[in-house]
Scaffold this active site. Structure first.
Site, mmCIF file in Angstrom:
data_model
loop_
_atom_site.group_PDB
_atom_site.id
_atom_site.type_symbol
_atom_site.label_atom_id
_atom_site.label_comp_id
_atom_site.label_asym_id
_atom_site.label_seq_id
_atom_site.Cartn_x
_atom_site.Cartn_y
_atom_site.Cartn_z
ATOM 1 N N THR A 79 67.546 9.898 32.061
ATOM 2 C CA THR A 79 68.647 10.416 31.247
ATOM 3 C C THR A 79 69.809 9.432 31.199
ATOM 4 O O THR A 79 70.357 9.144 30.124
ATOM 5 C CB THR A 79 69.120 11.780 31.790
ATOM 6 N N ASN A 175 56.896 13.735 25.307
ATOM 7 C CA ASN A 175 56.824 14.424 26.585
ATOM 8 C C ASN A 175 56.207 15.812 26.487
ATOM 9 O O ASN A 175 55.795 16.375 27.498
ATOM 10 C CB ASN A 175 58.218 14.532 27.213
ATOM 11 N N HIS A 225 60.216 9.025 39.134
ATOM 12 C CA HIS A 225 59.610 10.303 39.500
ATOM 13 C C HIS A 225 58.531 10.758 38.530
ATOM 14 O O HIS A 225 57.852 11.753 38.780
ATOM 15 C CB HIS A 225 60.683 11.389 39.652
ATOM 16 N N CYS A 349 63.869 19.516 30.931
ATOM 17 C CA CYS A 349 65.328 19.546 30.841
ATOM 18 C C CYS A 349 65.835 20.742 30.048
ATOM 19 O O CYS A 349 67.024 21.002 30.015
ATOM 20 C CB CYS A 349 65.830 18.251 30.206
#
Length: 403
Positions: A79, A175, A225, A349
């Site tokens: 981000t 994603n 991650h 998110c």
């Protein structure tokens, strides 16, 4: 009694590889290390960072030790790296034109790209000369961006302004659907127009081969991650001819582009995770694709109404976006959670909110497909037994909940 949890939300985050955890534990145990300090411990920390830079560079196809060449800016994650790219690249004004041109982004970008671009557009609307307006690149029903629109969007032909865009930002793979975007074709168009291209490769790097220099990119985002490294560390790779204006101030670290004490342990962990992902790419890719395809084929065999989003396009090996038509995605998500299957109704998110997927909406998918879509993501640590059990649990929940 709740069944043992099966984790199929690896697009959101992945488990830290035990080998990475061991490397990080050893580094933590070696004592304090501020790489900006001039004493021996500080110099040791700096050496650790330089070694990690070399490892990361090899994995993504770049050299980071050349003066004036490409460099890597450490961030807190994807981000921040996306925000740094959209707020700081392409702001140099051309001769006689003090205001930067628009930003071109697709309608299926990650929320960090969408929100950063929209914030820039609001600044432009409130204070002309500040910020940049957006030009939107559409996608087709299979989830692939409309490359045929890009040249006109860059040049301003599409809106009649004739003003060249100052930055293009397109993700390498979505994603939610896992659809791999034609970055090579996009990069060629951007190079011909002389416009920098930023690529959010958060979902690609560490999962599929990705060579930043061979593709001719200007900037690339990735984060540890997503490939079994630690959370809290990411990076923005930038080509040697690209300047980035900082968002943060107050230190000289990273050539003042992103000041703050570099987290040696996290960066070492990211390098180790990326090295392992690079070394094991062929085997892990095959393993994930086999499990993903088995999950999809068995569910579709039992329930022909299920739609696999993006199925006709190249996809990430571990990503499956399934529209379980007849079920409600939020009810299904809760049912699977209780059944012991961890998945997602969209981007991590925004998965806590109720709006439907902006990705499937941009793809113009039918409302029943959007309303019932769930995302499943396997990893190199997923097992055949877990997938077989997941098929049973998903089937039971869908059979019970479909209208």
């Amino acid at each position: 009694m709740i069944a043992s949890m099966i984790y199929l939300d690896n697009n959101a985050t992945t488990a830290v590889d035990p080998r990475v955890a061991d490397v990080m534990a050893r580094e933590w145990s070696s004592g304090p290390s501020n790489p900006s300090s001039l004493h021996a411990l500080g110099r040791r920390g700096r050496a650790k960072i330089e070694n990690a830079m070399e490892i990361i560079g090899r994995a993504i196809g770049t050299r980071l030790d050349q003066p004036g060449g490409p460099r890597l800016i450490m961030t807190s994650g994807g981000t921040e790296a996306n925000n740094l790219a959209l707020s700081g690249i392409g702001l140099a004004a051309s001769a006689g034109d003090p205001a930067p041109g628009p930003i071109v982004i697709s309608r299926i970008e990650h929320s960090s790209v969408l929100a950063a671009a929209q914030a820039s557009q609001r600044r432009h609307q409130a204070f002309p000369g500040n910020g940049r307006p957006i030009r939107w690149l559409d996608v087709n029903q299979d989830g692939e961006v409309r490359v045929d629109q890009l040249a006109d969007l860059i040049s301003g032909v599409s809106d009649g302004s004739g003003k060249t865009a100052s930055l293009v930002s397109i993700m390498s793979a979505n994603n939610e659907t896992g659809v791999i975007q034609p970055i090579d074709r996009i990069a060629s168009i951007c190079r011909a127009a002389g416009v920098p291209l930023h690529v959010d490769a958060t979902q690609s790097i560490g999962k599929v081969p990705f060579d930043v220099e061979a593709l001719g990119l200007s900037a690339v985002t990735f984060t540890a991650h997503k490939f079994h490294g630690p959370a809290g560390i990411g990076a923005l790779w930038i080509a040697g001819d690209i300047n980035v204006q900082p968002m943060l101030f107050g230190g000289e670290q990273q050539l003042e582009t992103r000041p703050g004490t570099e987290p040696v342990v996290l960066f070492v962990g990211m390098a180790e995770a990326l090295k392992l992902a690079f070394d094991e790419c062929d085997s892990s890719t095959g393993h994930m694709r086999k499990l993903r395809d088995h999950l999809e084929s068995q569910l579709c065999k039992s329930f022909p109404e299920i739609v696999i989003q993006g199925q006709t396009k190249p996809r990430l090996p571990g990503t499956s976006c399934l529209s379980l038509v007849g079920s409600d995605r939020q009810t299904m998500l809760m049912s699977l959670d209780m059944a012991g299957v961890a998945c997602s109704s969209g981007s991590a998110c925004s998965s806590g909110s109720s709006p439907p997927s902006h990705v499937l909406t941009a793809m113009s998918r039918p409302e029943p497909e959007i309303r019932s879509a769930l995302r499943f993501g396997v990893s190199k640590f997923s097992t055949n037994e877990e997938i077989s059990s997941s098929i049973e649990r998903i089937s039971l929940s869908h059979k019970r909940l479909r209208q």
